[in-house]
Design a protein around this motif. Structure first.
Motif, PDB file in Angstrom:
ATOM      1  N   SER A 102       0.824  -1.202   0.000  1.00 41.16           N
ATOM      2  CA  SER A 102       0.000   0.000   0.000  1.00 41.16           C
ATOM      3  C   SER A 102       0.861   1.256   0.000  1.00 41.16           C
ATOM      4  O   SER A 102       0.572   2.219  -0.724  1.00 41.16           O
TER       5      SER A 102
ATOM      6  N   LEU B 188      -7.681  -1.885   4.691  1.00 39.54           N
ATOM      7  CA  LEU B 188      -7.508  -2.011   3.240  1.00 39.54           C
ATOM      8  C   LEU B 188      -8.748  -1.606   2.456  1.00 39.54           C
ATOM      9  O   LEU B 188      -8.656  -1.235   1.282  1.00 39.54           O
TER      10      LEU B 188
ATOM     11  N   PHE C 165      -6.727  -1.349  -3.835  1.00 37.32           N
ATOM     12  CA  PHE C 165      -7.239  -2.613  -3.307  1.00 37.32           C
ATOM     13  C   PHE C 165      -8.451  -3.060  -4.110  1.00 37.32           C
ATOM     14  O   PHE C 165      -9.400  -2.307  -4.319  1.00 37.32           O
TER      15      PHE C 165
END
Length: 260
Positions: free
Chosen positions: A78, A120, A126
């Motif tokens: 991320s 997330l 994502f």
């Protein structure tokens, strides 16, 4: 435990995995080999103590380690804006999945990401696919014949009339973590490798399974004997077999993942 240890020792002697690799992600990406992270079924119903019929009944070291490693990798991906794909086991009430008892029913909370990964849901890189079968590749199929996972892999590959006109960081390898090593992880890995071999997941080249980032459930034989129709599921043995089957189908098995 002694019996399971003996079986595992015998398996390692007769079915050795060989020397496991390390995966250095910065090196891979630096060579133009973009990596996507795949999270398989890291949901409450399989990982959170007491969360459902297929959840652990007490704290489990292998599962806890898997969740911890998956969370570390997800945060690292991320932070670098690298792609993350999650397969989440999700079922409708009254629609069974033999031979398993009801689990991960929509609205129960079992089908939600574990607390360590819940953040997330707001990450822009994502992608989620809810599935109602053990095999995430099959579970990614749409009625029109397309496949959500395949589209995620090649969505940076733009084609016109079958010809590639633009490549922007194509995903050429996926790093797989999750649960259960010998069931949903194995099914997904084996199907993805078969699909790769016949050109259904371009431009995918490699499927990498992180051993410490995977886990399976534990049902010792002495417990299974007291449950009608249950099959014993020794955790360490089936985890090893899952890794072995993945490698035998062509997956790379790694025991360490680093970014530098």
């Amino acid at each position: 435990m002694g019996s399971e240890t003996s079986v595992l020792k015998a398996l390692k002697a007769e079915m050795p995995l060989g020397d496991l690799e390390s995966l250095v992600l910065a090196s891979e990406v630096g060579q133009g080999r973009a990596v996507g992270l795949v999270l398989v079924d890291i949901v409450n119903g399989f990982c959170t103590v007491g969360a459902g019929n297929l959840a652990p009944t007490e704290p489990n070291d292998q599962i806890a380690t898997m969740v911890e490693e998956a969370a570390k990798l997800a945060k690292m991906f991320s932070a670098r804006n690298w792609p993350i794909f999650a397969l989440l086991d999700t079922h409708y009430p009254g629609k069974p999945e033999p031979p398993y008892p009801p689990h991960c029913i929509i609205g129960s909370g079992e089908e939600r990401l574990v607390p360590a990964l819940k953040w997330l849901e707001k990450d822009p890189n994502f992608t989620v696919r809810r599935k109602d079968c053990t095999d995430g590749f099959i579970g990614s199929m749409e009625k029109d014949g397309s496949n959500v996972f395949s589209d995620w892999v090649n969505r940076n590959e733009i084609r016109v009339n079958g010809n590639v006109i633009l490549l922007v960081n194509p995903i050429v390898q996926v790093l797989v973590v999750g649960i259960c090593t010998d069931i949903c992880v194995s099914d997904f890995v084996c199907s993805t490798l078969s699909a790769r071999n016949i050109g259904l997941v371009p431009p995918l080249e490699d499927v990498v399974v992180y051993a410490r980032g995977c886990a399976t459930h534990d049902l010792p034989v002495h417990v299974a004997r007291n449950i009608k129709g249950a099959l014993a599921h020794p955790q360490d043995v089936l985890h090893y077999i899952g890794l072995y089957m993945a490698k035998s189908r062509g997956a790379r098995i790694v025991n360490k993942v680093s970014f530098d």
